[in-house]
Design a protein around this motif. Structure first.
Motif, PDB file in Angstrom:
ATOM      1  N   VAL A 111       0.841  -1.112   0.015  1.00  0.00           N
ATOM      2  CA  VAL A 111      -0.003   0.118  -0.030  1.00  0.00           C
ATOM      3  C   VAL A 111       1.001   1.198  -0.148  1.00  0.00           C
ATOM      4  O   VAL A 111       0.702   2.243  -0.790  1.00  0.00           O
ATOM      5  CB  VAL A 111      -0.973  -0.051   1.234  1.00  0.00           C
ATOM      6  CG1 VAL A 111      -1.666   1.221   1.342  1.00  0.00           C
ATOM      7  CG2 VAL A 111      -1.946  -1.162   1.178  1.00  0.00           C
ATOM      8  N   GLU A 112       1.909   1.236   0.804  1.00  0.00           N
ATOM      9  CA  GLU A 112       2.916   2.270   0.916  1.00  0.00           C
ATOM     10  C   GLU A 112       3.548   2.581  -0.463  1.00  0.00           C
ATOM     11  O   GLU A 112       3.610   3.861  -0.974  1.00  0.00           O
ATOM     12  CB  GLU A 112       3.813   1.927   1.665  1.00  0.00           C
ATOM     13  CG  GLU A 112       3.755   2.559   3.435  1.00  0.00           C
ATOM     14  CD  GLU A 112       3.169   3.924   3.313  1.00  0.00           C
ATOM     15  OE1 GLU A 112       3.897   4.875   2.846  1.00  0.00           O
ATOM     16  OE2 GLU A 112       1.917   4.024   4.010  1.00  0.00           O
ATOM     17  N   ALA A 113       3.778   1.536  -1.230  1.00  0.00           N
ATOM     18  CA  ALA A 113       4.464   1.514  -2.404  1.00  0.00           C
ATOM     19  C   ALA A 113       3.666   2.447  -3.426  1.00  0.00           C
ATOM     20  O   ALA A 113       3.973   3.229  -4.204  1.00  0.00           O
ATOM     21  CB  ALA A 113       5.037   0.293  -3.032  1.00  0.00           C
ATOM     22  N   VAL A 114       2.332   2.021  -3.483  1.00  0.00           N
ATOM     23  CA  VAL A 114       1.392   2.511  -4.324  1.00  0.00           C
ATOM     24  C   VAL A 114       1.017   3.980  -4.037  1.00  0.00           C
ATOM     25  O   VAL A 114       0.954   4.831  -4.882  1.00  0.00           O
ATOM     26  CB  VAL A 114      -0.008   1.622  -4.536  1.00  0.00           C
ATOM     27  CG1 VAL A 114      -0.785   2.387  -5.446  1.00  0.00           C
ATOM     28  CG2 VAL A 114       0.606   0.325  -4.919  1.00  0.00           C
ATOM     29  N   ALA A 115       0.969   4.160  -2.680  1.00  0.00           N
ATOM     30  CA  ALA A 115       0.581   5.507  -2.185  1.00  0.00           C
ATOM     31  C   ALA A 115       1.761   6.659  -2.483  1.00  0.00           C
ATOM     32  O   ALA A 115       1.647   7.546  -3.100  1.00  0.00           O
ATOM     33  CB  ALA A 115       0.514   5.791  -0.789  1.00  0.00           C
ATOM     34  N   ASP A 116       3.219   5.906  -2.221  1.00  0.00           N
ATOM     35  CA  ASP A 116       4.383   6.515  -2.811  1.00  0.00           C
ATOM     36  C   ASP A 116       4.159   7.077  -4.502  1.00  0.00           C
ATOM     37  O   ASP A 116       4.544   8.147  -4.689  1.00  0.00           O
ATOM     38  CB  ASP A 116       5.416   5.903  -2.585  1.00  0.00           C
ATOM     39  CG  ASP A 116       5.722   5.924  -0.743  1.00  0.00           C
ATOM     40  OD1 ASP A 116       4.983   6.500  -0.193  1.00  0.00           O
ATOM     41  OD2 ASP A 116       6.619   5.333  -0.568  1.00  0.00           O
TER      42      ASP A 116
END
Ligand code: PMP
Ligand code: GLN
Length: 388
Positions: free
Chosen positions: A53-58
């Motif tokens: 999720v962090e990678a997509v949000a980033d």
């Protein structure tokens, strides 16, 4: 004034007369309505890795919010090529042999549209996943369904017999939804022999490729040069990374097949969701999470099967996928659709009737449960099922 007095809609005949709302949507709605534990539609009830999720949000915060390249973000195609090579030993060229899609459903639909013409026949194996036949029919083709044997393995002599001069393609799925069986090396050799003899295109739905249990290998068609040369291989990040709602997948195929695939893809969706592609590319570079999927689901399968073994359901084998078939003939004489509805509304556990995967609604007194659920959900379902 009532609605019928409004402007008239044009009259036209449906292109899909046999199709209603998918069984997965029907059973999920019924499960919500009756507050049942939903072991029907195949999706996890737990969250994915927060790092994903962090990678997509980033990726969104970094401004990856416009159209990506038509075939998919380059870094993701590289990671996909690396994964296929590491797992199956075949190198697809990320530039012209891998296309990122809006899920496996779109990849299968696109591959079918790219190769099937009016009058063509396409062999499918029953029980058959629900999107295949409508895709073939929308392309103007005819689906020729070959039933599996009673042990839910492919009946290769019957497949060979079903091939005619009009057969353009064969659609296979391993690990298999809904039966949980897998194709073995000798199945792939049969497939190769038939596909070569009849010059068929193979569309291989391998969305459960990372869910094969008990140390068995996943026999991807990409491992077999003769097959890889004539195959579209389809997979889905929705299954592998527990994010079915993200609808991201891919199709790997030799350059000439990929070129035709992309001609359709570019007018079907043009491209798939950009930040998700960037996020998954980074996540795949950081960790090989697909390696954890088989042990993760094998433990759930074993927990669920141990619980079911204490009920009156009879367990069928489950070699792969996150689905478990059960025979309920010791419990009820109802038809499968009625039994699944009764189980949902009266017992509080939703399931999918196996008959939904047959064109003619063949009955086996078997329903499908999905075990991609938290242990607590599985225990709750088991306590209800053990009362039967
Ligand atoms: N093929 C099979 C056999 C499936 O079970 C599913 C999914 N649920 C799909 C294709 C579709 O995958 P996606 O959600 O990526 O479109
Ligand atoms: N493939 C999932 C299943 O078999 C459902 C996907 C869908 O609802 N279309 O349950």
């Amino acid at each position: 004034m009532n609605a019928s007095a409004g402007p008239a809609s044009p009259r036209f005949a449906t292109k899909l007369p046999k199709v209603g709302t998918t069984i997965f949507t029907v059973m999920s709605s019924l499960a919500v309505e009756h507050d049942a534990v939903n072991l029907g539609q195949g999706f996890p009830d737990f969250d994915c890795d927060p790092a994903l999720v962090e990678a997509v949000a980033d990726a969104m915060r970094a401004g990856h919010n416009q159209y990506p390249p038509m075939a998919g973000v380059a870094a993701l195609r590289e990671r996909i090529a690396d994964k296929i090579e590491a797992v199956h030993g075949r190198r697809y060229d990320p530039r012209d042999e891998i296309t990122v899609t809006a899920g496996a459903t779109q990849a299968i639909f696109t591959a079918v549209l790219a190769v099937v013409r009016p009058g063509d026949e396409v062999v499918v194996i029953e029980p058959v996943y629900d999107s295949y036949v409508p895709a073939i029919e929308l392309a103007g083709g005819t689906a020729v369904a070959v039933p599996m044997r009673t042990d839910f393995r492919i009946d290769w002599p019957a497949v060979r017999a079903a091939c005619t001069a009009r057969t353009r393609a064969i659609l296979v799925n391993s690990p298999h939804n809904p039966t949980g069986t897998i194709l073995r090396a000798d199945d792939l050799r049969e497939l190769a022999s038939i596909a070569c003899a009849h010059d068929l295109i193979v569309i291989s739905d391998e969305v459960y490729e990372h869910m094969v249990f008990d140390g068995q290998p996943h026999e991807s068609v990409s491992r077999y040069p003769e097959l890889a040369a004539r195959s579209f291989v389809v997979s889905s990040f929705g299954k592998t990374f527990h994010v079915t709602g993200w609808k991201l997948g891919y199709c790997a195929a030799p350059a000439p097949l990929s070129a035709e695939f992309r001609k359709v893809h570019q007018f079907n969706v043009f491209t798939a969701h950009a930040p998700t592609q960037h996020g998954i590319a980074r996540y795949m570079a950081e960790r090989q999470a697909w390696r954890e999927v088989a042990p993760f689901y094998q433990r759930k399968r074993d927990l669920f099967r141990a619980g079911l073994a204490r009920t009156r359901f009879r367990l069928l084998d489950c070699e792969g996928t996150f689905f478990q078939l059960v025979d309920y003939s010791a419990i009820s004489d109802l038809r499968e659709a009625d039994f699944a509805k009764w189980l949902t509304t009266e017992v509080g556990v939703a399931a999918i009737p196996l008959s939904a995967f047959y064109e003619q609604g063949t009955e086996n007194r078997v329903v499908r449960f999905c075990f991609a659920k938290t242990d607590a959900t599985l225990e709750r379902a088991l306590s209800r099922l053990s009362a039967l």
